[in-house]
Motif scaffolding. Structure first.
Motif, PDB file in Angstrom:
ATOM      1  N   ALA A  29      37.430  54.386  14.162  1.00  0.00           N
ATOM      2  CA  ALA A  29      36.560  53.237  13.388  1.00  0.00           C
ATOM      3  C   ALA A  29      36.173  53.634  12.057  1.00  0.00           C
ATOM      4  O   ALA A  29      36.100  52.866  11.296  1.00  0.00           O
ATOM      5  CB  ALA A  29      35.425  53.376  14.351  1.00  0.00           C
ATOM      6  N   ALA A  70      27.867  41.081  10.350  1.00  0.00           N
ATOM      7  CA  ALA A  70      29.157  41.251  10.658  1.00  0.00           C
ATOM      8  C   ALA A  70      30.108  40.053  10.459  1.00  0.00           C
ATOM      9  O   ALA A  70      31.321  40.115  10.022  1.00  0.00           O
ATOM     10  CB  ALA A  70      29.532  41.719  12.241  1.00  0.00           C
ATOM     11  N   ALA A 105      33.872  39.301  15.493  1.00  0.00           N
ATOM     12  CA  ALA A 105      33.548  40.102  16.724  1.00  0.00           C
ATOM     13  C   ALA A 105      33.846  41.503  16.823  1.00  0.00           C
ATOM     14  O   ALA A 105      33.428  42.272  17.235  1.00  0.00           O
ATOM     15  CB  ALA A 105      34.083  39.266  18.152  1.00  0.00           C
ATOM     16  N   SER A 106      35.317  41.547  16.472  1.00  0.00           N
ATOM     17  CA  SER A 106      35.884  42.962  16.441  1.00  0.00           C
ATOM     18  C   SER A 106      35.067  43.836  15.353  1.00  0.00           C
ATOM     19  O   SER A 106      34.892  45.215  15.908  1.00  0.00           O
ATOM     20  CB  SER A 106      37.496  42.903  15.977  1.00  0.00           C
ATOM     21  N   TYR A 154      32.350  43.561  14.276  1.00  0.00           N
ATOM     22  CA  TYR A 154      31.145  44.354  14.672  1.00  0.00           C
ATOM     23  C   TYR A 154      30.732  45.154  15.785  1.00  0.00           C
ATOM     24  O   TYR A 154      30.052  46.228  15.521  1.00  0.00           O
ATOM     25  CB  TYR A 154      30.170  42.891  15.510  1.00  0.00           C
ATOM     26  N   ARG A 155      31.855  45.265  16.597  1.00  0.00           N
ATOM     27  CA  ARG A 155      31.898  46.317  17.686  1.00  0.00           C
ATOM     28  C   ARG A 155      32.355  47.558  16.927  1.00  0.00           C
ATOM     29  O   ARG A 155      31.745  48.717  17.299  1.00  0.00           O
ATOM     30  CB  ARG A 155      33.065  45.865  18.673  1.00  0.00           C
ATOM     31  N   VAL A 156      33.098  47.587  15.989  1.00  0.00           N
ATOM     32  CA  VAL A 156      33.466  49.042  15.255  1.00  0.00           C
ATOM     33  C   VAL A 156      32.154  49.245  14.242  1.00  0.00           C
ATOM     34  O   VAL A 156      31.825  50.446  14.292  1.00  0.00           O
ATOM     35  CB  VAL A 156      34.639  48.767  14.308  1.00  0.00           C
ATOM     36  N   ARG A 173      29.041  48.751  14.892  1.00  0.00           N
ATOM     37  CA  ARG A 173      27.903  49.234  15.887  1.00  0.00           C
ATOM     38  C   ARG A 173      28.249  50.452  16.097  1.00  0.00           C
ATOM     39  O   ARG A 173      27.070  51.424  16.216  1.00  0.00           O
ATOM     40  CB  ARG A 173      27.979  48.224  17.008  1.00  0.00           C
ATOM     41  N   LEU A 174      29.339  50.914  16.623  1.00  0.00           N
ATOM     42  CA  LEU A 174      29.742  52.217  16.849  1.00  0.00           C
ATOM     43  C   LEU A 174      29.456  53.365  15.629  1.00  0.00           C
ATOM     44  O   LEU A 174      28.629  54.384  15.861  1.00  0.00           O
ATOM     45  CB  LEU A 174      31.204  52.442  17.105  1.00  0.00           C
ATOM     46  N   SER A 208      25.633  53.926  15.101  1.00  0.00           N
ATOM     47  CA  SER A 208      25.159  54.728  16.255  1.00  0.00           C
ATOM     48  C   SER A 208      25.619  56.185  15.646  1.00  0.00           C
ATOM     49  O   SER A 208      24.607  57.127  16.009  1.00  0.00           O
ATOM     50  CB  SER A 208      25.879  54.386  17.323  1.00  0.00           C
ATOM     51  N   GLU A 225      22.002  49.160  11.125  1.00  0.00           N
ATOM     52  CA  GLU A 225      22.057  47.792  11.976  1.00  0.00           C
ATOM     53  C   GLU A 225      20.417  47.575  12.358  1.00  0.00           C
ATOM     54  O   GLU A 225      19.864  48.204  12.884  1.00  0.00           O
ATOM     55  CB  GLU A 225      22.817  47.683  13.148  1.00  0.00           C
ATOM     56  N   GLY A 241      21.078  42.111  13.474  1.00  0.00           N
ATOM     57  CA  GLY A 241      22.384  42.326  13.293  1.00  0.00           C
ATOM     58  C   GLY A 241      23.101  42.502  11.984  1.00  0.00           C
ATOM     59  O   GLY A 241      24.325  42.200  11.978  1.00  0.00           O
TER      60      GLY A 241
END
Length: 336
Positions: free
Chosen positions: A24, A44, A56-57, A59-61, A63-64, A67, A73, A77
């Motif tokens: 990521a 994103a 969408a992809s 965003y998921r990266v 978000r990780l 964290s 974030e 969003g």
């Protein structure tokens, strides 16, 4: 020793998933996400438009990574830079974007995936995977070579000044930086000690991109082309080997050190700038680098005793180990 805040089972799971976070991070660096957040937070979807990605992809990266403290974030969003992701900006002082791209490219990633075979056989899988030894592959693959050299320069620029200032070069008339690349470390030595003259020694194609002239130091520094497997310039008071010996086997290192021993002036010294792995099980960056070397190169990170033995075989004596603010130490050797 595990952290008291992490359950042992969770520690194992987190370590097992570590490559996902690395992937990521590499993706964010390659897409240049941090550069597009320099002016402020973005969603994103907006970032995806900027970098040419699926929203969408992406965003998921992100978000990780948020964290893990890389980006933040908010409740709507939107993603923003953090002190960590500031270092992924291309133009940021001390940028590590090139370093991330280097560390996560396949020359390290793929052989690490074959680490079990390496441990069983004692021989890494790099040549089987890429068809050539590590540095031969970089010489023949322009893209991989460029990524590697940019990444190494990025890492080195962070550490060169603090390391150079950790050693007293005032007693040296001339310093040779053996395999010194574009001259980043030698520039810092010359800046820190105005009485010193330097010799930047490397292959001709490397010296073509040397930064000595651009820094206004040409009158105090000579560029000499050559191959440290064969010889090094003679007559200097100090021979610097920064991030050189850790790439090679003990036998090759002894040969390089012998060249320096034969070349140095009376009373001279060899300065090996590499990690020195301490005893005990405490975390240390050299232990990670050592397994990277195990997977991809013939070299290794070494302990103080390892260096002592290498020096002895080359007619040298370890005189002291000098810690620096960086992960590397300066291991000094003098003639026996």
């Amino acid at each position: 020793m595990t952290s008291p805040t992490v359950h042992p089972a969770q520690l194992i799971v987190d370590l097992g998933f570590g490559f996902i976070v690395s992937g990521a991070l590499a993706t964010a660096a390659e897409l240049g996400v941090a550069d597009h957040l320099e002016q402020g937070p973005k969603s994103a979807a907006r970032l995806a438009e900027d970098v040419g990605a699926d929203a969408a992809s992406l965003y998921r990266v992100l978000r990780l990574l948020a964290s893990a403290g890389v980006f933040s974030e908010d409740g709507d969003g939107n993603f923003a830079l953090t002190p960590a992701s500031e270092l992924l900006r291309t133009q940021a002082p001390g940028s590590l974007r090139s370093a991330v791209l280097m560390l996560t490219q396949d020359i390290f990633w793929a052989p690490t995936g074959a680490l079990t075979q390496t441990v069983r056989t004692g021989t890494n899988a790099f040549e089987r995977i890429f068809g050539k030894p590590f540095f031969d592959h970089l010489a023949s693959n322009a893209a991989a070579g460029a990524t590697f050299h940019r990444g190494m320069s990025s890492l080195s620029d962070l550490e060169n000044g603090p390391i150079a200032r950790s050693y007293d070069f005032s007693g040296c008339r001339q310093v040779v930086d053996v395999g010194g690349g574009h001259g980043g470390f030698l520039i810092e030595v010359l800046r820190s000690t105005p009485s010193v003259r330097g010799v930047l020694f490397d292959h001709p194609h490397v010296l073509d991109e040397a930064r000595i002239a651009a820094e206004g130091l040409s009158e105090r520094c000579e560029l000499v082309a050559g191959d440290f497997f064969q010889t090094v310039p003679s007559g200097a008071d100090a021979y610097v080997l920064k991030r050189i010996l850790h790439d090679w086997s003990d036998a090759v290192c002894v040969d390089i050190l012998r060249h320096c021993r034969r070349a140095m002036a009376e009373g001279g010294r060899v300065l090996v700038v590499d990690t020195v792995i301490p005893p005990g099980s405490a975390p240390h960056g050299g232990k990670v680098l050592d397994v990277m070397m195990l997977a991809s190169l013939p070299g290794r990170e070494r302990t103080e005793e390892d260096f002592r033995k290498l020096f002895a075989q080359a007619g040298l004596r370890l005189s002291r180990v000098i810690p620096t603010p960086a992960a590397l130490s300066i291991t000094e050797a003098v003639a026996v």
